[in-house]
Design a protein around this motif. Structure first.
Motif, PDB file in Angstrom:
ATOM      1  N   LEU A 122      -5.697  -1.898  -2.241  1.00 37.12           N
ATOM      2  CA  LEU A 122      -5.424  -0.459  -2.227  1.00 37.12           C
ATOM      3  C   LEU A 122      -6.661   0.354  -1.856  1.00 37.12           C
ATOM      4  N   ARG A 150       0.820  -1.203   0.000  1.00 37.75           N
ATOM      5  CA  ARG A 150       0.000   0.000   0.000  1.00 37.75           C
ATOM      6  C   ARG A 150       0.863   1.266   0.000  1.00 37.75           C
ATOM      7  N   GLU A 174      -0.964   4.644  -0.543  1.00 34.44           N
ATOM      8  CA  GLU A 174      -1.990   4.439   0.486  1.00 34.44           C
ATOM      9  C   GLU A 174      -1.310   4.222   1.837  1.00 34.44           C
ATOM     10  N   PRO A 186      -8.933   2.884  -0.576  1.00 31.60           N
ATOM     11  CA  PRO A 186      -8.593   4.173   0.020  1.00 31.60           C
ATOM     12  C   PRO A 186      -9.042   4.263   1.478  1.00 31.60           C
ATOM     13  N   LYS A 187      -8.219   4.883   2.285  1.00 29.80           N
ATOM     14  CA  LYS A 187      -8.479   5.133   3.704  1.00 29.80           C
ATOM     15  C   LYS A 187      -8.639   3.869   4.539  1.00 29.80           C
TER      16      LYS A 187
END
Length: 181
Positions: free
Chosen positions: A113, A33, A38, A115-116
């Motif tokens: 991957l 990541r 990320e 997001p967040k």
């Protein structure tokens, strides 16, 4: 003198073995990541339990199936995450080879991957009949506060009276395969 040498050699090998220990799934996923912009993820007990249930169910039925225990949304609900994803696989005995397989698959890579995402759970189970190793990975964002849906308070008269509540705004504009965008 010989026993001291054996003890020191044993200690040196033990320390070397600790240094050479394999990285955890969270560390391997985090490394991937970070290379792609990320953030890190940490192991999460709730997600690990969900992954463990999924891997065991697939191994028991000898079936690679996201819905073997029900829909993803129903299984992941106890993780209290606004965004979450799942990867499953079978065949490899080690996590690093399974991770490589997921990285080479565009859909699985997209989940890695997410997001967040901040937490992950990974588990494997082996089929008693075919001896295939089944893997499940759950990845999710932070725990979300539950929306206030109803609150009844006793007022001075001793009667229960409804109190105004707030609804949580949905941050999900589009949902594809249980992933919010």
């Amino acid at each position: 003198m010989t026993s001291r040498f054996a003890l020191l050699l044993s200690l040196a090998l033990s320390i070397g073995g600790v240094a050479a220990a394999a990285a955890s799934p969270a560390q391997l996923i985090s490394e991937f990541r970070l290379k792609h912009g990320e953030g890190r993820v940490t192991m999460d007990a709730t997600l690990t339990a969900i992954a463990h249930d999924q891997a065991r169910a697939m191994a028991a039925r000898d079936s690679l199936d996201h819905d073997v225990l029900g829909s993803f949304n129903s299984r992941i609900a106890r993780a209290n995450a606004g965004r979450a994803a799942e990867n499953i696989a079978y065949g490899y005995a080690s996590f690093d080879k399974t991770l490589a397989q997921w990285i080479d698959s565009s859909g699985h890579r997209r989940n890695l991957l997410l997001p967040k995402a901040t937490r992950v759970g990974v588990a494997s189970a082996t089929s008693a009949t075919t001896h295939r190793v089944y893997w499940a990975m759950e990845i999710a964002g932070d725990y979300e506060k539950r929306p206030v849906v109803a609150d009844r308070r006793v007022v001075a008269t001793g009667q229960a009276k409804p109190v105004a509540t707030k609804r949580a705004a949905s941050s999900c504009r589009l949902r594809i395969l249980s992933v919010c965008f």
